[in-house]
Design a protein around this motif. Structure first.
Motif, PDB file in Angstrom:
ATOM      1  N   SER A  88      20.268  27.829 -10.236  1.00 45.36           N
ATOM      2  CA  SER A  88      19.396  27.106  -9.218  1.00 45.36           C
ATOM      3  C   SER A  88      18.121  26.785  -9.684  1.00 45.36           C
ATOM      4  N   ARG A  89      17.972  25.547  -9.502  1.00 45.46           N
ATOM      5  CA  ARG A  89      16.450  24.955  -9.591  1.00 45.46           C
ATOM      6  C   ARG A  89      16.264  23.766  -8.722  1.00 45.46           C
ATOM      7  N   ALA A  90      15.286  23.820  -7.780  1.00 46.02           N
ATOM      8  CA  ALA A  90      14.786  22.706  -6.976  1.00 46.02           C
ATOM      9  C   ALA A  90      13.492  22.537  -6.602  1.00 46.02           C
ATOM     10  N   CYS A  91      13.064  21.352  -6.180  1.00 46.40           N
ATOM     11  CA  CYS A  91      11.654  21.008  -5.883  1.00 46.40           C
ATOM     12  C   CYS A  91      11.889  20.251  -4.625  1.00 46.40           C
ATOM     13  N   GLU A  92      10.650  20.512  -3.709  1.00 46.47           N
ATOM     14  CA  GLU A  92      10.602  19.634  -2.537  1.00 46.47           C
ATOM     15  C   GLU A  92       9.241  18.964  -2.523  1.00 46.47           C
ATOM     16  N   LEU A  93       9.016  17.448  -2.506  1.00 48.55           N
ATOM     17  CA  LEU A  93       7.973  17.089  -2.516  1.00 48.55           C
ATOM     18  C   LEU A  93       7.619  16.328  -1.326  1.00 48.55           C
ATOM     19  N   THR A  94       6.461  16.444  -0.735  1.00 49.37           N
ATOM     20  CA  THR A  94       6.102  15.969   0.715  1.00 49.37           C
ATOM     21  C   THR A  94       4.863  14.978   0.609  1.00 49.37           C
ATOM     22  N   PHE A  95       5.335  13.553   0.995  1.00 50.40           N
ATOM     23  CA  PHE A  95       4.465  12.808   0.976  1.00 50.40           C
ATOM     24  C   PHE A  95       4.400  12.096   2.270  1.00 50.40           C
ATOM     25  N   GLY A  96       3.298  12.749   3.067  1.00 46.06           N
ATOM     26  CA  GLY A  96       3.651  12.181   4.791  1.00 46.06           C
ATOM     27  C   GLY A  96       4.801  12.633   5.180  1.00 46.06           C
ATOM     28  N   ALA A  97       5.185  11.808   5.926  1.00 48.52           N
ATOM     29  CA  ALA A  97       6.524  12.084   6.540  1.00 48.52           C
ATOM     30  C   ALA A  97       7.913  12.057   5.620  1.00 48.52           C
ATOM     31  N   LYS A  98       7.497  11.507   4.629  1.00 47.04           N
ATOM     32  CA  LYS A  98       8.679  11.358   3.602  1.00 47.04           C
ATOM     33  C   LYS A  98       8.745  12.505   2.480  1.00 47.04           C
TER      34      LYS A  98
END
Length: 158
Positions: A88-98
C-alpha cells in the motif's frame, strides 16, 4: 524586574509544539519536490511544467525566459506507506478545492521526496505518514542554469 533563568527558557522551547515550526529545503531536494508537485498542480502552466521536468531530468541548460521564477504551491500533501500491507502506497495532494490522488510508484516517489526534504514521518494504524501543509516552492531558472547548487527553495508547515 523578573529574571528568566536559562533552564526555564530551555523547558519553554522543549514544550513548544513541534507543529508550529516551519520546514524548509533548498537545492536539489527542493527542485525534486517542486518538479513532482508542479507536474500535478493546476496552477503551474504547461511551459513551466515542461521546464521543471527538464531540470529534474538533468537538463540545466533547458531554454527559458530570462529572470523566470516558477512558483509551485500546494495547500496540503499527505502520503502514506503501509507497514502491515506493504503493497500500500498512496498520496493525496490538495490544491484549493481540487484533490489529486496518487497510488503505487508515483505515490512512493512523492513520499520519498517529502522525507528527503525533511518532512517527519508519523506512524498510525498500520501505515507511516509524511504530511505537510502550505507548500510554497520557488524555482529560479537562471540560478538553476548556473549549476552552482542553488535555484530552488521550498517552505512548508509540517
Amino acid at each position: 524586574m523578573i529574571a528568566i533563568k536559562p533552564v526555564g527558557l530551555f523547558f519553554l522551547f522543549v514544550l513548544a509544539p513541534a507543529a508550529a515550526q516551519a520546514g524548509a529545503s533548498n537545492g536539489s531536494n527542493a527542485l525534486a519536490l517542486a518538479a513532482i508537485v508542479g507536474e500535478l498542480s493546476p496552477q503551474t502552466s504547461a511551459p513551466n511544467k515542461k521546464l521543471l521536468a527538464a531540470f529534474f531530468s538533468g537538463k540545466a541548460d533547458a531554454p527559458h525566459a530570462k529572470d523566470l521564477r516558477i512558483a509551485v504551491k500546494a495547500d496540503a500533501i499527505d502520503c502514506r506507506a503501509g507497514n502491515v500491507d506493504i503493497t500500500s502506497r498512496a498520496c493525496e495532494l490538495t490544491f484549493g478545492a481540487k484533490k489529486i490522488e496518487l497510488r503505487g510508484r508515483k505515490a512512493h516517489e512523492l513520499y520519498a521526496t517529502l522525507i528527503e526534504n525533511g518532512v517527519a514521518l508519523d506512524g498510525a494504524a498500520g501505515a507511516s505518514h509524511a504530511s505537510l501543509a502550505g507548500l510554497d516552492c520557488i524555482v529560479d531558472a537562471d540560478e538553476v542554469a548556473e549549476k552552482a547548487g542553488g535555484g530552488a527553495r521550498c517552505a512548508f508547515n509540517p
